[in-house]
Write an enzyme that holds these catalytic residues in place. Structure first.
Site, PDB file in Angstrom:
ATOM      1  N   ARG A 184       7.647  12.812   5.840  1.00  0.00           N
ATOM      2  CA  ARG A 184       8.409  11.908   6.699  1.00  0.00           C
ATOM      3  C   ARG A 184       9.177  10.834   5.922  1.00  0.00           C
ATOM      4  NH1 ARG A 184       3.969  13.673   9.418  1.00  0.00           N
ATOM      5  NH2 ARG A 184       4.185  14.045  11.637  1.00  0.00           N
ATOM      6  N   GLY A 233     -12.076   7.681   6.932  1.00  0.00           N
ATOM      7  CA  GLY A 233     -13.282   8.125   7.607  1.00  0.00           C
ATOM      8  C   GLY A 233     -13.862   7.119   8.587  1.00  0.00           C
ATOM      9  N   THR A 234     -13.133   6.009   8.845  1.00  0.00           N
ATOM     10  CA  THR A 234     -13.646   4.989   9.766  1.00  0.00           C
ATOM     11  C   THR A 234     -12.637   4.721  10.869  1.00  0.00           C
ATOM     12  OG1 THR A 234     -12.668   3.104   8.617  1.00  0.00           O
ATOM     13  CG2 THR A 234     -14.814   3.890   7.802  1.00  0.00           C
ATOM     14  N   VAL A 274       0.095   4.143   6.899  1.00  0.00           N
ATOM     15  CA  VAL A 274      -1.338   4.018   7.158  1.00  0.00           C
ATOM     16  C   VAL A 274      -1.888   5.436   7.250  1.00  0.00           C
ATOM     17  CG1 VAL A 274      -3.122   3.094   8.679  1.00  0.00           C
ATOM     18  CG2 VAL A 274      -0.948   1.864   8.428  1.00  0.00           C
ATOM     19  N   ILE A 275      -2.796   5.762   6.335  1.00  0.00           N
ATOM     20  CA  ILE A 275      -3.369   7.105   6.282  1.00  0.00           C
ATOM     21  C   ILE A 275      -4.792   7.055   6.833  1.00  0.00           C
ATOM     22  CG2 ILE A 275      -4.030   9.017   4.772  1.00  0.00           C
ATOM     23  CD1 ILE A 275      -1.802   8.091   2.847  1.00  0.00           C
ATOM     24  N   TRP A 290       0.842  -1.207   0.000  1.00  0.00           N
ATOM     25  CA  TRP A 290       0.000   0.000   0.000  1.00  0.00           C
ATOM     26  C   TRP A 290       0.870   1.247   0.000  1.00  0.00           C
ATOM     27  CZ3 TRP A 290      -5.293   0.851   0.061  1.00  0.00           C
ATOM     28  CH2 TRP A 290      -6.090  -0.298   0.100  1.00  0.00           C
ATOM     29  N   GLU A 325      -0.192  -7.316   7.970  1.00  0.00           N
ATOM     30  CA  GLU A 325       0.627  -8.487   7.682  1.00  0.00           C
ATOM     31  C   GLU A 325       2.087  -8.325   8.129  1.00  0.00           C
ATOM     32  OE1 GLU A 325      -3.022  -8.574   5.831  1.00  0.00           O
ATOM     33  OE2 GLU A 325      -1.514  -7.085   5.254  1.00  0.00           O
ATOM     34  N   HIS A 372     -11.048   2.087  11.238  1.00  0.00           N
ATOM     35  CA  HIS A 372     -10.068   1.133  10.722  1.00  0.00           C
ATOM     36  C   HIS A 372      -8.633   1.584  11.016  1.00  0.00           C
ATOM     37  CE1 HIS A 372      -8.658  -2.083   8.113  1.00  0.00           C
ATOM     38  NE2 HIS A 372      -7.905  -1.211   7.464  1.00  0.00           N
TER      39      HIS A 372
END
Length: 158
Positions: free
Chosen positions: A127, A85-86, A81-82, A26, A60, A88
């Site tokens: 970053r 709206g949840t 990890v961005i 990702w 993973e 998650h």
């Protein structure tokens, strides 16, 4: 920015150590930049090569990091990890952080947490170690993992 108070980059001599790097698929643009900087840090520290393993996503990373920790002196996990709206985002980040910490402790092997947890793409770019980035998390993660591996080696010889 979280980099306030960051120590100067150390010059490490990690010749003879081995390094495994787990990298997510990702957000590949940012993650590939972080991987490039991680490999630069490994080379700067005297490593001839590092084993790079690609995984689907951040969740993973811990299981692959565990397999790497059983074979290598140090491990680095890289990903992004961005926030969406949840909820998650929170679940993924907690799972990754807890998993990587557990692997490091269970295997007595340094596992550097190089997973960016950001609000947006711009924070990730800031970053990722680009020439105009404020931070260089891929490079820093390798330095942390190798520096810790060197200290563990020293402590085991006492």
């Amino acid at each position: 920015m979280a980099g306030d108070g960051r120590p100067e980059a150390a010059h490490l001599n990690a010749r003879g150590l081995s390094l495994g790097i787990a990298v997510t698929a990702w957000n590949r643009e940012v993650v590939d930049q972080m991987l490039d900087r991680a490999l630069t840090a490994a080379q700067d520290a005297g490593l001839e090569e590092a084993e790079v393993v690609r995984v689907a996503g951040a969740v993973e990373l811990p299981v692959v990091a565990q397999a790497l920790a059983r074979r290598f002196d140090a491990v680095v996990a890289l990903g992004v990890v961005i926030r969406g709206g949840t909820a998650h985002f929170e679940y993924v980040n907690r799972s990754v952080t807890d998993g990587l910490t557990r692997v490091a402790l269970d295997e007595s092997t340094p596992v550097a947490h190089g997973v960016l947890t950001v609000e947006n793409q711009q924070q990730a770019l800031d970053r990722a170690g680009y020439p105009d980035s404020k931070e260089d998390k891929g490079f820093e993660a390798v330095q942390a993992a190798l520096g810790t591996a060197l200290e563990l080696t020293r402590l085991r010889q006492l």
